[in-house]
Design a protein around this motif. Structure first.
Motif, PDB file in Angstrom:
ATOM      1  N   LEU A 241       0.809  -1.226   0.000  1.00  7.12           N
ATOM      2  CA  LEU A 241       0.000   0.000   0.000  1.00  7.12           C
ATOM      3  C   LEU A 241       0.840   1.274   0.000  1.00  7.12           C
ATOM      4  O   LEU A 241       0.473   2.249  -0.657  1.00  7.12           O
TER       5      LEU A 241
ATOM      6  N   GLU B  34      -7.543   0.462  -3.277  1.00  8.95           N
ATOM      7  CA  GLU B  34      -8.078  -0.840  -2.853  1.00  8.95           C
ATOM      8  C   GLU B  34      -9.076  -1.376  -3.877  1.00  8.95           C
ATOM      9  O   GLU B  34      -9.095  -2.577  -4.161  1.00  8.95           O
ATOM     10  N   ASP B  35      -9.883  -0.490  -4.462  1.00  9.37           N
ATOM     11  CA  ASP B  35     -10.877  -0.913  -5.444  1.00  9.37           C
ATOM     12  C   ASP B  35     -10.220  -1.471  -6.695  1.00  9.37           C
ATOM     13  O   ASP B  35     -10.516  -2.591  -7.114  1.00  9.37           O
TER      14      ASP B  35
ATOM     15  N   LYS C 175      -8.229  -4.711  -6.247  1.00 10.57           N
ATOM     16  CA  LYS C 175      -9.110  -5.878  -6.096  1.00 10.57           C
ATOM     17  C   LYS C 175      -9.640  -6.341  -7.455  1.00 10.57           C
ATOM     18  O   LYS C 175      -9.767  -7.529  -7.713  1.00 10.57           O
TER      19      LYS C 175
END
Length: 150
Positions: free
Chosen positions: A14, A28-29, A32
């Motif tokens: 991250l 994060e979106d 994923k």
């Protein structure tokens, strides 16, 4: 330099991802929904990029980051070229990338790798990010969209 796809259950790098895109929810979106690849030197993760399918034959390079202490060694270019190779192997024929108007180094890198500017999303960063972003003494306001036929 070795490249590998991040393993299921492995933590995302991250700090590196956020150095290229300061929005944790956005990172994060797309991490994923896409495939995250690591650049590894010996055992150290020195870079990361994410490939995100957007249309049937198109993939977007949505985040590419090199650890600050490793910058200037050609790792970014190696990662872009690796991403192009992976996209070809997976059957994509177009790769896209977006970068900020203030990201002069990134813009030069993408063009050196063969990408061409195809569009500008006016005020993208001022509309979609809560805090102002400055790079190279320039406010990051617009997203420059680049494309490469692979």
């Amino acid at each position: 330099m070795d490249f590998r796809k991040i393993k299921n259950g492995e933590s995302l790098p991250l700090e590196l991802l956020l150095s290229a895109d300061p929005s944790l929810p956005k990172v994060e979106d797309y991490a994923k929904r896409g495939d995250c690849y690591l650049a590894v030197d010996k055992e150290d993760v020195v870079g990361v990029y994410v490939l995100l399918p957007t249309r049937p034959v198109t993939v977007e390079l949505v985040n590419i980051a090199v650890a600050e202490e490793q910058q200037g060694r050609g790792i970014g270019k190696q990662m872009v070229m690796h991403a192009i190779q992976i996209a070809r192997q997976e059957g994509y024929s177009v790769m896209e990338v977006g970068t900020g108007n203030s990201s002069v180094g990134q813009l030069a890198l993408y063009q050196k790798c063969g990408f061409r500017i195809v569009a500008v999303d006016i005020d993208f960063f001022t509309k979609h990010y809560p805090e102002e972003i400055y790079e190279n003494g320039i406010q990051c306001r617009d997203m420059l969209r680049l494309s490469l036929d692979i």
